[in-house]
Motif scaffolding. Structure first.
Motif, PDB file in Angstrom:
ATOM      1  N   ASN A   1       9.626 -52.951  44.878  1.00  0.00           N
ATOM      2  CA  ASN A   1      10.401 -53.550  45.979  1.00  0.00           C
ATOM      3  C   ASN A   1       9.948 -54.979  46.238  1.00  0.00           C
ATOM      4  O   ASN A   1       8.758 -55.258  46.304  1.00  0.00           O
ATOM      5  CB  ASN A   1      10.264 -52.714  47.260  1.00  0.00           C
ATOM      6  N   GLY A   2      10.921 -55.878  46.359  1.00  0.00           N
ATOM      7  CA  GLY A   2      10.638 -57.274  46.650  1.00  0.00           C
ATOM      8  C   GLY A   2      10.303 -58.126  45.436  1.00  0.00           C
ATOM      9  O   GLY A   2      10.152 -59.330  45.556  1.00  0.00           O
ATOM     10  N   ILE A   3      10.176 -57.507  44.271  1.00  0.00           N
ATOM     11  CA  ILE A   3       9.877 -58.266  43.054  1.00  0.00           C
ATOM     12  C   ILE A   3      11.185 -58.509  42.312  1.00  0.00           C
ATOM     13  O   ILE A   3      11.945 -57.594  42.037  1.00  0.00           O
ATOM     14  CB  ILE A   3       8.886 -57.513  42.138  1.00  0.00           C
ATOM     15  N   ARG A   4      11.425 -59.774  41.972  1.00  0.00           N
ATOM     16  CA  ARG A   4      12.647 -60.121  41.245  1.00  0.00           C
ATOM     17  C   ARG A   4      12.266 -60.738  39.900  1.00  0.00           C
ATOM     18  O   ARG A   4      11.311 -61.482  39.809  1.00  0.00           O
ATOM     19  CB  ARG A   4      13.498 -61.085  42.061  1.00  0.00           C
ATOM     20  N   MET A   5      13.043 -60.389  38.897  1.00  0.00           N
ATOM     21  CA  MET A   5      12.883 -60.979  37.564  1.00  0.00           C
ATOM     22  C   MET A   5      14.256 -61.456  37.118  1.00  0.00           C
ATOM     23  O   MET A   5      15.251 -60.741  37.303  1.00  0.00           O
ATOM     24  CB  MET A   5      12.317 -59.965  36.585  1.00  0.00           C
ATOM     25  N   PHE A   6      14.303 -62.634  36.532  1.00  0.00           N
ATOM     26  CA  PHE A   6      15.563 -63.242  36.105  1.00  0.00           C
ATOM     27  C   PHE A   6      16.524 -63.357  37.292  1.00  0.00           C
ATOM     28  O   PHE A   6      17.742 -63.282  37.122  1.00  0.00           O
ATOM     29  CB  PHE A   6      16.216 -62.454  34.958  1.00  0.00           C
ATOM     30  N   GLY A   7      15.980 -63.481  38.503  1.00  0.00           N
ATOM     31  CA  GLY A   7      16.794 -63.589  39.701  1.00  0.00           C
ATOM     32  C   GLY A   7      17.406 -62.269  40.150  1.00  0.00           C
ATOM     33  O   GLY A   7      18.254 -62.252  41.041  1.00  0.00           O
ATOM     34  N   LEU A   8      16.987 -61.163  39.548  1.00  0.00           N
ATOM     35  CA  LEU A   8      17.558 -59.850  39.843  1.00  0.00           C
ATOM     36  C   LEU A   8      16.480 -58.875  40.291  1.00  0.00           C
ATOM     37  O   LEU A   8      15.296 -59.069  40.003  1.00  0.00           O
ATOM     38  CB  LEU A   8      18.247 -59.296  38.587  1.00  0.00           C
ATOM     39  N   GLU A   9      16.894 -57.816  40.987  1.00  0.00           N
ATOM     40  CA  GLU A   9      15.955 -56.755  41.347  1.00  0.00           C
ATOM     41  C   GLU A   9      15.367 -56.151  40.076  1.00  0.00           C
ATOM     42  O   GLU A   9      16.013 -56.129  39.029  1.00  0.00           O
ATOM     43  CB  GLU A   9      16.669 -55.669  42.145  1.00  0.00           C
ATOM     44  N   TRP A  10      14.158 -55.634  40.188  1.00  0.00           N
ATOM     45  CA  TRP A  10      13.462 -55.059  39.032  1.00  0.00           C
ATOM     46  C   TRP A  10      13.109 -53.618  39.349  1.00  0.00           C
ATOM     47  O   TRP A  10      12.587 -53.314  40.422  1.00  0.00           O
ATOM     48  CB  TRP A  10      12.208 -55.874  38.736  1.00  0.00           C
ATOM     49  N   THR A  11      13.384 -52.730  38.391  1.00  0.00           N
ATOM     50  CA  THR A  11      13.064 -51.314  38.536  1.00  0.00           C
ATOM     51  C   THR A  11      12.217 -50.855  37.356  1.00  0.00           C
ATOM     52  O   THR A  11      12.562 -51.139  36.209  1.00  0.00           O
ATOM     53  CB  THR A  11      14.358 -50.460  38.563  1.00  0.00           C
ATOM     54  N   ILE A  12      11.136 -50.169  37.654  1.00  0.00           N
ATOM     55  CA  ILE A  12      10.419 -49.412  36.637  1.00  0.00           C
ATOM     56  C   ILE A  12      10.844 -47.964  36.881  1.00  0.00           C
ATOM     57  O   ILE A  12      10.486 -47.369  37.902  1.00  0.00           O
ATOM     58  CB  ILE A  12       8.893 -49.570  36.756  1.00  0.00           C
ATOM     59  N   PHE A  13      11.664 -47.425  35.991  1.00  0.00           N
ATOM     60  CA  PHE A  13      12.218 -46.090  36.192  1.00  0.00           C
ATOM     61  C   PHE A  13      11.146 -45.014  36.075  1.00  0.00           C
ATOM     62  O   PHE A  13      10.293 -45.067  35.192  1.00  0.00           O
ATOM     63  CB  PHE A  13      13.331 -45.819  35.173  1.00  0.00           C
TER      64      PHE A  13
END
Length: 190
Positions: free
Chosen positions: A127-139
């Motif tokens: 939560n709160g971490i963005r990569m390439f300007g997008l939200e990031w999920t580690i599934f």
């Protein structure tokens, strides 16, 4: 490098299943190796799509159709692809239903959707971490099960056995330790 196994696994499956002229789309194509590898192996029906306009400067521009656009709303005709790949892309701004709706629309019956994504069996907070300007999920394992269940609602079923065990993390990024998961789905004929 601990990462490129997913590209190799994808290439192997496509070589086993498809002729070299089969139409293949890579979603999230900017800096992806998959289409370049397929081109070098003689595949010809290659298209890559990405939101990043830098995708137009990817290699082999005379042999690969590089398109700037949204992978969840592409300009391509229904049932026009025999395979769609998304290598290390769906963890960035992933929207489950719109993606599978588009993948199902684009794939011809029997076509393949092959993806890899950031993964760890237990949930890792991004939560709160963005990569390439997008939200990031580690599934997590639970989330991957939900991904596959939702894919089933769009006529996509897993190819082969599923194993989501992970012994040790291979990536250390933004103080998060994780690995990757790879899966292949086939469009079930209607």
């Amino acid at each position: 490098m601990n990462k490129s196994w997913d590209v190799l696994q994808t290439v192997r499956l496509l070589q086993e299943r498809l002729p070299a002229d089969a139409p293949i789309l890579d979603m999230g194509a900017w800096s992806s190796e998959i289409l370049c590898c397929l081109h070098m192996l003689g595949f010809t029906g290659l298209t890559g799509i990405d939101l990043n306009s830098a995708v137009r400067s990817m290699p082999f521009e005379n042999a690969i159709n590089w398109v700037v656009g949204d992978m969840m709303a592409t300009p391509f005709p229904d049932a026009s692809m025999m395979a769609i790949t998304s290598i290390s892309a769906i963890e960035h701004g992933f929207a489950l239903r719109p993606l599978f709706r588009e993948v199902s629309r684009l794939l011809a019956p029997g076509g393949l959707f092959i993806a890899s994504t950031d993964y760890w069996p237990e949930k890792i907070d991004t939560n709160g971490i963005r990569m390439f300007g997008l939200e990031w999920t580690i599934f997590s394992q639970e989330e991957i099960a939900a991904v596959l269940s939702t894919a089933g609602e769009y006529g996509l079923r897993a190819v082969g056995d599923l194993n989501f065990n992970a012994a040790e993390p291979t990536v250390d990024c933004v103080e998060r330790r994780f690995t990757f998961v790879w899966f292949a789905l086939e469009k079930v004929p209607s």
